[in-house]
Design a protein around this motif. Structure first.
Motif, mmCIF file in Angstrom:
data_model
loop_
_atom_site.group_PDB
_atom_site.id
_atom_site.type_symbol
_atom_site.label_atom_id
_atom_site.label_comp_id
_atom_site.label_asym_id
_atom_site.label_seq_id
_atom_site.Cartn_x
_atom_site.Cartn_y
_atom_site.Cartn_z
ATOM 1 N N THR A 145 -52.859 -19.305 37.862
ATOM 2 C CA THR A 145 -52.331 -19.082 39.208
ATOM 3 C C THR A 145 -51.002 -19.794 39.453
ATOM 4 N N HIS A 146 -50.559 -20.636 38.517
ATOM 5 C CA HIS A 146 -49.251 -21.283 38.691
ATOM 6 C C HIS A 146 -48.112 -20.303 38.437
ATOM 7 N N ASN A 147 -48.428 -19.146 37.833
ATOM 8 C CA ASN A 147 -47.394 -18.235 37.330
ATOM 9 C C ASN A 147 -47.423 -16.900 38.063
ATOM 10 N N LYS A 154 -49.906 -13.531 40.964
ATOM 11 C CA LYS A 154 -49.272 -12.481 41.779
ATOM 12 C C LYS A 154 -49.935 -12.324 43.130
ATOM 13 N N ILE A 155 -51.217 -12.707 43.211
ATOM 14 C CA ILE A 155 -51.951 -12.565 44.463
ATOM 15 C C ILE A 155 -51.396 -13.561 45.481
ATOM 16 N N PRO A 156 -50.943 -13.092 46.644
ATOM 17 C CA PRO A 156 -50.388 -14.002 47.653
ATOM 18 C C PRO A 156 -51.421 -15.016 48.128
ATOM 19 N N PRO A 157 -50.939 -16.200 48.564
ATOM 20 C CA PRO A 157 -49.552 -16.645 48.572
ATOM 21 C C PRO A 157 -49.119 -17.126 47.193
ATOM 22 N N ARG A 158 -47.884 -16.848 46.854
ATOM 23 C CA ARG A 158 -47.388 -17.254 45.544
ATOM 24 C C ARG A 158 -46.907 -18.704 45.571
ATOM 25 N N PRO A 159 -47.022 -19.385 44.433
ATOM 26 C CA PRO A 159 -46.512 -20.759 44.386
ATOM 27 C C PRO A 159 -44.996 -20.786 44.542
ATOM 28 N N ASP A 160 -44.505 -21.753 45.284
ATOM 29 C CA ASP A 160 -43.063 -21.897 45.463
ATOM 30 C C ASP A 160 -42.778 -23.305 45.973
ATOM 31 N N LYS A 187 -51.810 -21.929 48.673
ATOM 32 C CA LYS A 187 -50.483 -22.225 48.118
ATOM 33 C C LYS A 187 -50.363 -23.706 47.752
ATOM 34 N N ALA A 188 -50.985 -24.565 48.535
ATOM 35 C CA ALA A 188 -50.955 -26.003 48.224
ATOM 36 C C ALA A 188 -51.544 -26.258 46.841
ATOM 37 N N ASP A 191 -49.080 -24.740 44.188
ATOM 38 C CA ASP A 191 -47.899 -25.607 44.069
ATOM 39 C C ASP A 191 -48.223 -26.861 43.261
ATOM 40 N N SER A 192 -49.410 -27.419 43.501
ATOM 41 C CA SER A 192 -49.784 -28.641 42.778
ATOM 42 C C SER A 192 -49.892 -28.384 41.281
ATOM 43 N N LYS A 193 -50.334 -27.185 40.902
ATOM 44 C CA LYS A 193 -50.472 -26.863 39.485
ATOM 45 C C LYS A 193 -49.109 -26.595 38.845
#
Length: 327
Positions: A145-147, A154-160, A187-188, A191-193
């Motif tokens: 899920t980091h990618n 790809k499944i929202p929310p995306r990491p950013d 997302k949190a 993002d952490s990953k």
């Protein structure tokens, strides 16, 4: 005289991938330090999977608390053990919460636990890893899920992570996210990953050549039954393993995932620093491992350096003290 075993510290070893990684490492005749919050739960779990009593030591750590991380390192050193490998496995995922929870230091709890606690632990234990007679390894667990280029990402929310505005502004209330935007619990986690992978890559860039330590990450496959999902809807917990097993084909058992972690920690073929190991997200019989490309954000060297510098400030490390850890 009994031969001295190699020692590995595994965070979050009371259940799931961490527990079965501990079992697999004990089976390889390593001594496992099971670093967990709940000592009684960990003891019962080790007994339940049949780990020999002399194969492990249970030590307390709460990755959300920077003070607890520092205390764990002190306790480990007081034990007189030599550290040969560190596995950063523990993680929390709380997809249903509406408002952010906070760590003892005031940071958003998901990032504090999954990234900042491990970031501090890695920095403090570099000194211990460097003393290993054999080539030491530091392994950080990754996730698909980091990618955003992979199905799970790809499944929202995306990491950013954005420009890490939240980190730069101190990451305390009212700030909840790395990019400084509105709180989003899924997302949190993602993002952490991303920060976990950036940490691994920056450790490799800064310290592999001078120390010889192997820094790597892995995605062991979709472990759909893990306790990571204990805070999700009960229906999701029931259907997700079925979906992964019969629809996507991505399902991996906790035991197999733990064995894959042990392979990356101990086997000669995984002695490649800076690598992100994967078995793909479409599980097939006898699937072979390969070094997978990480996401664009996780491969951004400039972002990795900025994340590192800001994280040092958040956990109370200075560039001088961080450098001193590997001398």
């Amino acid at each position: 005289m009994e031969e001295r075993k190699s020692t590995v510290v595994i965070t979050g070893a009371s259940s799931g991938v961490g527990l079965y990684a501990a079992k697999a490492m004990a089976a390889r005749n390593w001594h496992v330090v099971m670093a967990c919050r709940d000592l009684e739960k960990t003891q019962k779990a080790a007994q339940a999977v049949g780990m020999p009593e002399n194969s492990y030591t249970i030590m307390h750590i709460d990755l959300a608390s920077l003070e607890s991380v520092r205390q764990f390192v002190q306790n480990f050193r007081a034990s007189g053990k030599t550290l040969n490998a560190l596995v950063c496995n523990a993680a929390i995922y709380m997809p249903l919460i509406k408002e952010p929870l906070r760590s003892p230091e005031g940071y958003e709890l998901t990032m504090a636990t999954n990234h900042l606690g491990h970031f501090l632990l890695c920095n403090l234990m570099l000194e211990d890893l460097k003393k290993s007679a054999a080539q030491a390894r530091l392994v950080i667990l990754g996730t698909v899920t980091h990618n955003p280029n992979e199905l799970g990402g790809k499944i929202p929310p995306r990491p950013d992570l954005g420009d890490l505005q939240g980190f730069a502004e101190g990451f305390k209330a009212p700030i909840t996210m790395a990019d400084g935007k509105k709180f989003e619990p899924v997302k949190a986690y993602k993002d952490s990953k991303v920060c976990n992978i950036l940490t691994m890559r920056e450790l490799h860039r800064r310290y592999h050549e001078s120390t010889g330590i192997i820094f790597s990450s892995l995605y062991p496959g979709c472990v759909a039954t893990t306790a990571l999902f204990r805070n999700h809807y009960p229906l999701f917990q029931k259907l997700f393993p079925i979906f992964q097993r019969y629809i996507t084909g991505g399902f991996v058992s906790e035991e197999l995932a733990g064995e894959r972690v042990a392979m990356v920690v101990a086997d000669a073929e995984y002695a490649k620093s800076g690598a992100y190991w994967s078995w793909g997200n479409r599980q097939k019989k006898n699937r072979q491992s390969f070094v997978q490309q990480v996401s664009p954000q996780a491969s951004d060297d400039a972002r990795a350096k900025r994340m590192w510098d800001l994280s040092e400030n958040l956990v109370g490390l200075t560039p001088v003290s961080s450098q001193a850890a590997v001398r």
